[in-house]
Design an enzyme around this catalytic site. Sequence first.
Site: not given
Ligand code: CMP
Length: 172
Positions: A83, A119, A125, A136, A146, A149, A160
């Site tokens: 990340y 997606r 998200t 989700r 959530n 990914h 990735e």
């Molecule tokens: P992911 O698709 O794995 O990509 C980045 C991750 O950060 C996302 O899913 C969430 O798990 C997390 N994420 C994204 N936005 C937020 C937010 N505003 N607050 C907390 N976690 C977040």
Amino acid sequence: MGAPAVAEASEGRYNPAKSLNPQILYLEEIPAMAIQRTFSIIKPDATRRNLTGKVVARLEEAGLRVVAQRRIQMTRAQAEGFYAVHKERPFFSSLCDFMTSGPVVVQVLEGENAVEKNREVMGATDPAKAAPGTIRAEFAESIEANSAHGSDSQENAAIEIAYFFSQVDIVG
Ligand code: CMP
């Protein structure tokens, strides 16, 4: 050669056999199916609630094939590296805590337009904004926890996938 054929020839597309047999559908005229691979993680909130199979079923029902899969406990270094693009975000540290809080299932998914399809199946998200029926919307606990990914582009999918798998792990 008529004018269109001249244009085709100058672009390297001229096929003399085609001008003799216009009824025949040539291979180069069949639209190529965009078979892609994408990277997916079933996150700790989903593995903790024993939802791995339910998430995989959603992916498979959408036409995606699991061509590599491994259940792992991510290290802090792995989560921070994975990340890294989010390292300036306020949620970065909490996200890394969450991603190392329990097992995850890392996967390579294959199918037509796999990046976009995955997606769509995951949904937005933020589960509050995810379309009904998406992973989700159905399973996620919060914007952070959530459940899944998925790579956001083909370029990132390649990066990735290589982060967690070598070529011999992937059997399509
Ligand atoms: P992911 O698709 O794995 O990509 C980045 C991750 O950060 C996302 O899913 C969430 O798990 C997390 N994420 C994204 N936005 C937020 C937010 N505003 N607050 C907390 N976690 C977040």
